[in-house]
Design an enzyme around this catalytic site. Structure first.
Site, mmCIF file in Angstrom:
data_model
loop_
_atom_site.group_PDB
_atom_site.id
_atom_site.type_symbol
_atom_site.label_atom_id
_atom_site.label_comp_id
_atom_site.label_asym_id
_atom_site.label_seq_id
_atom_site.Cartn_x
_atom_site.Cartn_y
_atom_site.Cartn_z
ATOM 1 C CE1 TYR A 1 -3.684 2.244 0.429
ATOM 2 C CE2 TYR A 1 -1.953 3.427 2.829
ATOM 3 C CZ TYR A 1 -3.245 3.724 2.073
ATOM 4 O OH TYR A 1 -3.925 5.166 1.613
ATOM 5 C CD GLU B 1 -8.087 6.978 4.429
ATOM 6 O OE1 GLU B 1 -7.957 7.447 5.598
ATOM 7 O OE2 GLU B 1 -7.126 7.081 4.123
ATOM 8 C CD1 TRP C 1 -4.250 1.926 5.473
ATOM 9 C CD2 TRP C 1 -5.930 2.867 6.030
ATOM 10 N NE1 TRP C 1 -4.562 2.506 4.277
ATOM 11 C CE2 TRP C 1 -5.718 1.990 4.429
ATOM 12 C CE3 TRP C 1 -7.603 2.785 6.048
ATOM 13 C CZ2 TRP C 1 -6.554 2.596 3.147
ATOM 14 C CZ3 TRP C 1 -8.265 3.498 5.572
ATOM 15 C CH2 TRP C 1 -7.596 2.954 3.990
#
Length: 189
Positions: free
Chosen positions: A19, A41, A49
């Site tokens: 990522y 998000e 995350w």
């Protein structure tokens, strides 16, 4: 042998590293990708995350490949179905928020030509390059405060300033790679 220098937050988890290396901080101007990151998000609020990254494919399946028109058309029955889907975070408010935000996203596309045009106008079309030498990152900035306020006024939710700042970083509106990171435009300093 010189080792590739990365931002410390990605550690050595292969999903995080991929990522970081392929997405985070790269300027994104594709509306569907911008919508995807907005959903993810918002889903991350209050969670790590990495939890969301591990469920990303589940989100992609649950939310029609992040097609905002298809998400905007989802119904209460879809919400109930998704509340049983272990592939996503089963939070009713976050699921409903994705649908609500899709409707606002589509309206903003119509009003501004694209969501990307609206978003990038806040920075005159150019990423903000921050020079950081340590891992301390602000939770929000004046820019994220302003964009958060505008998104809320437009009718979106789960778009507080902290979520928006993470979104701006993820979509490359703000380049927050550490100065020594190989992805910083000036990795030497």
């Amino acid at each position: 042998m010189n080792e590739i220098q990365r931002c410390a937050w990605c550690g050595d988890d292969p999903l995080y590293v991929a990522y970081h290396d392929r997405e985070w901080g790269r300027p994104e101007r594709d509306d569907q990708k911008l919508f995807e990151m907005l959903v993810l998000e918002g889903a991350q609020a209050g969670l790590s995350w990495i939890t969301i990254l591990r469920k990303r494919e589940g989100y992609r399946a649950a939310f029609h490949g992040f097609d905002p028109a298809k998400v905007a058309a989802m119904t209460d029955d879809d919400v109930e179905r998704l509340m049983q889907d272990p592939g996503i975070v089963r939070n009713r408010l976050k699921i409903q928020s994705a649908i609500r935000n899709a409707k606002v996203f589509l309206r903003m596309q119509r009003e501004h030509g694209s969501f990307a045009d609206w978003l990038w106008a806040h920075v005159d079309g150019q990423p903000i390059l921050r020079r950081r030498d340590d891992a301390r990152v602000p939770a929000s900035t004046e820019l994220s405060d302003r964009i958060s306020k505008a998104l809320k006024k437009a009718g979106m939710n789960f778009v507080g300033s902290t979520v928006v700042y993470a979104y701006l970083q993820a979509c490359g509106v703000v380049n927050d790679h550490l100065s020594g990171c190989f992805l910083h435009p000036d990795p030497g300093g």
